[in-house]
Write a protein that holds these residues in place. Structure first.
Motif, PDB file in Angstrom:
ATOM      1  N   LEU A 123     -12.259  17.510 -17.255  1.00 43.77           N
ATOM      2  CA  LEU A 123     -11.912  17.696 -15.844  1.00 43.77           C
ATOM      3  C   LEU A 123     -10.452  17.306 -15.621  1.00 43.77           C
ATOM      4  O   LEU A 123      -9.999  16.281 -16.140  1.00 43.77           O
ATOM      5  CB  LEU A 123     -12.784  16.808 -14.954  1.00 43.77           C
ATOM      6  N   PRO A 124      -9.721  18.081 -14.857  1.00 49.22           N
ATOM      7  CA  PRO A 124      -8.358  17.650 -14.528  1.00 49.22           C
ATOM      8  C   PRO A 124      -8.421  16.371 -13.689  1.00 49.22           C
ATOM      9  O   PRO A 124      -9.347  16.184 -12.893  1.00 49.22           O
ATOM     10  CB  PRO A 124      -7.782  18.817 -13.718  1.00 49.22           C
ATOM     11  N   THR A 125      -7.452  15.490 -13.876  1.00 47.97           N
ATOM     12  CA  THR A 125      -7.481  14.204 -13.187  1.00 47.97           C
ATOM     13  C   THR A 125      -6.475  14.102 -12.049  1.00 47.97           C
ATOM     14  O   THR A 125      -6.510  13.135 -11.290  1.00 47.97           O
ATOM     15  CB  THR A 125      -7.229  13.054 -14.171  1.00 47.97           C
ATOM     16  N   TRP A 126      -5.619  15.093 -11.891  1.00 52.12           N
ATOM     17  CA  TRP A 126      -4.571  15.008 -10.870  1.00 52.12           C
ATOM     18  C   TRP A 126      -5.148  14.845  -9.471  1.00 52.12           C
ATOM     19  O   TRP A 126      -4.603  14.127  -8.644  1.00 52.12           O
ATOM     20  CB  TRP A 126      -3.656  16.230 -10.929  1.00 52.12           C
ATOM     21  N   ALA A 151       0.832  -1.209   0.000  1.00 57.06           N
ATOM     22  CA  ALA A 151       0.000   0.000   0.000  1.00 57.06           C
ATOM     23  C   ALA A 151       0.867   1.260   0.000  1.00 57.06           C
ATOM     24  O   ALA A 151       0.537   2.244  -0.669  1.00 57.06           O
ATOM     25  CB  ALA A 151      -0.947  -0.013   1.198  1.00 57.06           C
ATOM     26  N   LEU A 152       1.979   1.236   0.742  1.00 61.28           N
ATOM     27  CA  LEU A 152       2.891   2.395   0.746  1.00 61.28           C
ATOM     28  C   LEU A 152       3.513   2.622  -0.625  1.00 61.28           C
ATOM     29  O   LEU A 152       3.633   3.769  -1.077  1.00 61.28           O
ATOM     30  CB  LEU A 152       3.979   2.218   1.801  1.00 61.28           C
ATOM     31  N   VAL A 153       3.911   1.559  -1.288  1.00 55.64           N
ATOM     32  CA  VAL A 153       4.473   1.695  -2.634  1.00 55.64           C
ATOM     33  C   VAL A 153       3.414   2.254  -3.583  1.00 55.64           C
ATOM     34  O   VAL A 153       3.700   3.159  -4.387  1.00 55.64           O
ATOM     35  CB  VAL A 153       5.029   0.348  -3.144  1.00 55.64           C
ATOM     36  N   LEU A 154       2.197   1.756  -3.478  1.00 59.44           N
ATOM     37  CA  LEU A 154       1.115   2.268  -4.334  1.00 59.44           C
ATOM     38  C   LEU A 154       0.832   3.740  -4.041  1.00 59.44           C
ATOM     39  O   LEU A 154       0.621   4.537  -4.962  1.00 59.44           O
ATOM     40  CB  LEU A 154      -0.140   1.417  -4.164  1.00 59.44           C
ATOM     41  N   ALA A 155       0.843   4.109  -2.769  1.00 57.01           N
ATOM     42  CA  ALA A 155       0.627   5.516  -2.410  1.00 57.01           C
ATOM     43  C   ALA A 155       1.734   6.387  -2.980  1.00 57.01           C
ATOM     44  O   ALA A 155       1.472   7.472  -3.537  1.00 57.01           O
ATOM     45  CB  ALA A 155       0.564   5.666  -0.885  1.00 57.01           C
ATOM     46  N   TRP A 156       2.953   5.945  -2.849  1.00 56.94           N
ATOM     47  CA  TRP A 156       4.108   6.692  -3.360  1.00 56.94           C
ATOM     48  C   TRP A 156       4.004   6.883  -4.869  1.00 56.94           C
ATOM     49  O   TRP A 156       4.145   7.994  -5.381  1.00 56.94           O
ATOM     50  CB  TRP A 156       5.378   5.932  -2.976  1.00 56.94           C
ATOM     51  N   ARG A 157       3.722   5.780  -5.591  1.00 56.19           N
ATOM     52  CA  ARG A 157       3.655   5.869  -7.048  1.00 56.19           C
ATOM     53  C   ARG A 157       2.452   6.693  -7.509  1.00 56.19           C
ATOM     54  O   ARG A 157       2.538   7.423  -8.500  1.00 56.19           O
ATOM     55  CB  ARG A 157       3.627   4.470  -7.668  1.00 56.19           C
ATOM     56  N   LEU A 158       1.334   6.587  -6.808  1.00 56.93           N
ATOM     57  CA  LEU A 158       0.178   7.424  -7.153  1.00 56.93           C
ATOM     58  C   LEU A 158       0.471   8.895  -6.871  1.00 56.93           C
ATOM     59  O   LEU A 158       0.004   9.776  -7.597  1.00 56.93           O
ATOM     60  CB  LEU A 158      -1.067   6.964  -6.402  1.00 56.93           C
ATOM     61  N   GLY A 159       1.236   9.166  -5.821  1.00 59.16           N
ATOM     62  CA  GLY A 159       1.644  10.546  -5.561  1.00 59.16           C
ATOM     63  C   GLY A 159       2.476  11.103  -6.711  1.00 59.16           C
ATOM     64  O   GLY A 159       2.278  12.244  -7.147  1.00 59.16           O
ATOM     65  N   ILE A 160       3.390  10.301  -7.208  1.00 63.46           N
ATOM     66  CA  ILE A 160       4.181  10.709  -8.375  1.00 63.46           C
ATOM     67  C   ILE A 160       3.276  10.885  -9.586  1.00 63.46           C
ATOM     68  O   ILE A 160       3.411  11.847 -10.347  1.00 63.46           O
ATOM     69  CB  ILE A 160       5.302   9.681  -8.646  1.00 63.46           C
ATOM     70  N   GLY A 161       2.324   9.963  -9.747  1.00 56.95           N
ATOM     71  CA  GLY A 161       1.374  10.068 -10.858  1.00 56.95           C
ATOM     72  C   GLY A 161       0.519  11.319 -10.774  1.00 56.95           C
ATOM     73  O   GLY A 161       0.230  11.952 -11.793  1.00 56.95           O
ATOM     74  N   ALA A 162       0.123  11.697  -9.563  1.00 53.74           N
ATOM     75  CA  ALA A 162      -0.669  12.920  -9.396  1.00 53.74           C
ATOM     76  C   ALA A 162       0.139  14.142  -9.822  1.00 53.74           C
ATOM     77  O   ALA A 162      -0.378  15.029 -10.512  1.00 53.74           O
ATOM     78  CB  ALA A 162      -1.126  13.061  -7.942  1.00 53.74           C
ATOM     79  N   ALA A 163       1.401  14.176  -9.425  1.00 55.52           N
ATOM     80  CA  ALA A 163       2.260  15.295  -9.820  1.00 55.52           C
ATOM     81  C   ALA A 163       2.443  15.333 -11.340  1.00 55.52           C
ATOM     82  O   ALA A 163       2.419  16.417 -11.953  1.00 55.52           O
ATOM     83  CB  ALA A 163       3.611  15.192  -9.119  1.00 55.52           C
ATOM     84  N   GLU A 164       2.593  14.172 -11.946  1.00 59.17           N
ATOM     85  CA  GLU A 164       2.751  14.103 -13.401  1.00 59.17           C
ATOM     86  C   GLU A 164       1.491  14.558 -14.137  1.00 59.17           C
ATOM     87  O   GLU A 164       1.575  15.284 -15.120  1.00 59.17           O
ATOM     88  CB  GLU A 164       3.103  12.678 -13.836  1.00 59.17           C
ATOM     89  N   THR A 165       0.320  14.105 -13.663  1.00 59.26           N
ATOM     90  CA  THR A 165      -0.916  14.510 -14.344  1.00 59.26           C
ATOM     91  C   THR A 165      -1.188  15.998 -14.139  1.00 59.26           C
ATOM     92  O   THR A 165      -1.752  16.644 -15.024  1.00 59.26           O
ATOM     93  CB  THR A 165      -2.131  13.675 -13.891  1.00 59.26           C
ATOM     94  N   LEU A 166      -0.777  16.545 -13.020  1.00 58.99           N
ATOM     95  CA  LEU A 166      -0.905  17.988 -12.808  1.00 58.99           C
ATOM     96  C   LEU A 166       0.020  18.737 -13.755  1.00 58.99           C
ATOM     97  O   LEU A 166      -0.385  19.692 -14.429  1.00 58.99           O
ATOM     98  CB  LEU A 166      -0.585  18.341 -11.349  1.00 58.99           C
ATOM     99  N   ARG A 167       1.264  18.281 -13.856  1.00 55.11           N
ATOM    100  CA  ARG A 167       2.259  18.935 -14.713  1.00 55.11           C
ATOM    101  C   ARG A 167       1.856  18.851 -16.188  1.00 55.11           C
ATOM    102  O   ARG A 167       2.021  19.804 -16.933  1.00 55.11           O
ATOM    103  CB  ARG A 167       3.622  18.291 -14.479  1.00 55.11           C
TER     104      ARG A 167
END
Length: 163
Positions: free
Chosen positions: A130-133, A104-120
Motif C-alpha cells: 500500500l502506498p504510505t503517502w 504541532a505546526l512544525v510537526l504538521a509542516w514536516r509531515l507534509g514534506i514527508g508525505a510529498a517525499e513518500t509520494l515522490r
C-alpha cells in the motif's frame, strides 16, 4: 471546560475528527479480532494485518489528539502553580498552549514534506504494497488540527472562558 466551548467550527471539526479516529480504531480492533480468529481456525492470519493495524492506530491517535487539546484533557502538571490566582494560571497555561500549537505546526509542516517525499519515492508497505503517502498526509492534517485546537484553547484561556 464550559458548555459553550464545544460550539463553533473548530469544535465541530475537532469532534468530527475524534469520531473518525474512533471509527478507525474500532475497525482496527475488529480486523485484529478477525485475524486472530482466522489464525486460530485456519493457521492463516489476514494478510498484512499488522500494517493495517499500525496505520489505523496511528491515525486514530491523531484523531483524538486535537480533541484532547481543545478540551485540555491532556497531561497537565500544575504542582508549581496551584497557589497562584486563577487568571495568572490561565495566562501561564495559555503560554504553554501556544508552545504546543507551535510544536504541532512544525510537526504538521514536516509531515507534509514527508508525505510529498513518500509520494515522490513511491514508498509502500512491505506486505500489502500500500502506498504510505496518504497516511503521512493525514498525519500532517491531524497535527494541523491539533495546532488549530491549541490556538482556539489559547484564546479561550486568555479571554477567561476556562482555566
Amino acid at each position: 471546560m464550559s458548555e459553550g466551548a464545544e460550539r463553533g467550527p473548530v469544535a465541530t471539526a475537532v469532534r468530527a475528527l475524534a469520531l473518525a479516529g474512533g471509527a478507525v480504531l474500532l475497525a482496527t480492533a475488529l480486523l485484529t479480532c478477525f485475524s486472530v480468529g482466522r489464525r486460530w481456525a485456519t493457521s492463516q492470519p489476514v494478510q498484512g494485518d499488522f500494517e493495517l493495524v499500525s496505520l489505523g492506530s496511528g491515525l486514530a491517535v491523531l484523531g483524538f489528539l486535537a480533541h484532547g487539546t481543545l478540551r485540555r484533557t491532556n497531561i497537565l502538571v500544575d504542582s508549581f502553580t496551584t497557589w497562584l490566582p486563577r487568571p495568572v494560571v490561565a495566562v501561564i497555561d495559555a503560554g504553554w498552549m501556544l508552545v504546543w500549537a507551535a510544536v504541532a505546526l512544525v510537526l504538521a509542516w514536516r509531515l507534509g514534506i514527508g508525505a510529498a517525499e513518500t509520494l515522490r519515492s513511491g514508498t509502500t508497505t512491505m506486505v500489502l504494497g500500500l502506498p504510505t503517502w496518504w497516511a503521512v498526509g493525514l498525519g500532517a492534517c491531524g497535527f494541523a488540527m491539533v495546532a488549530l485546537a491549541a490556538l482556539h484553547a489559547t484564546g479561550r484561556l486568555l479571554r477567561g472562558e476556562e482555566g
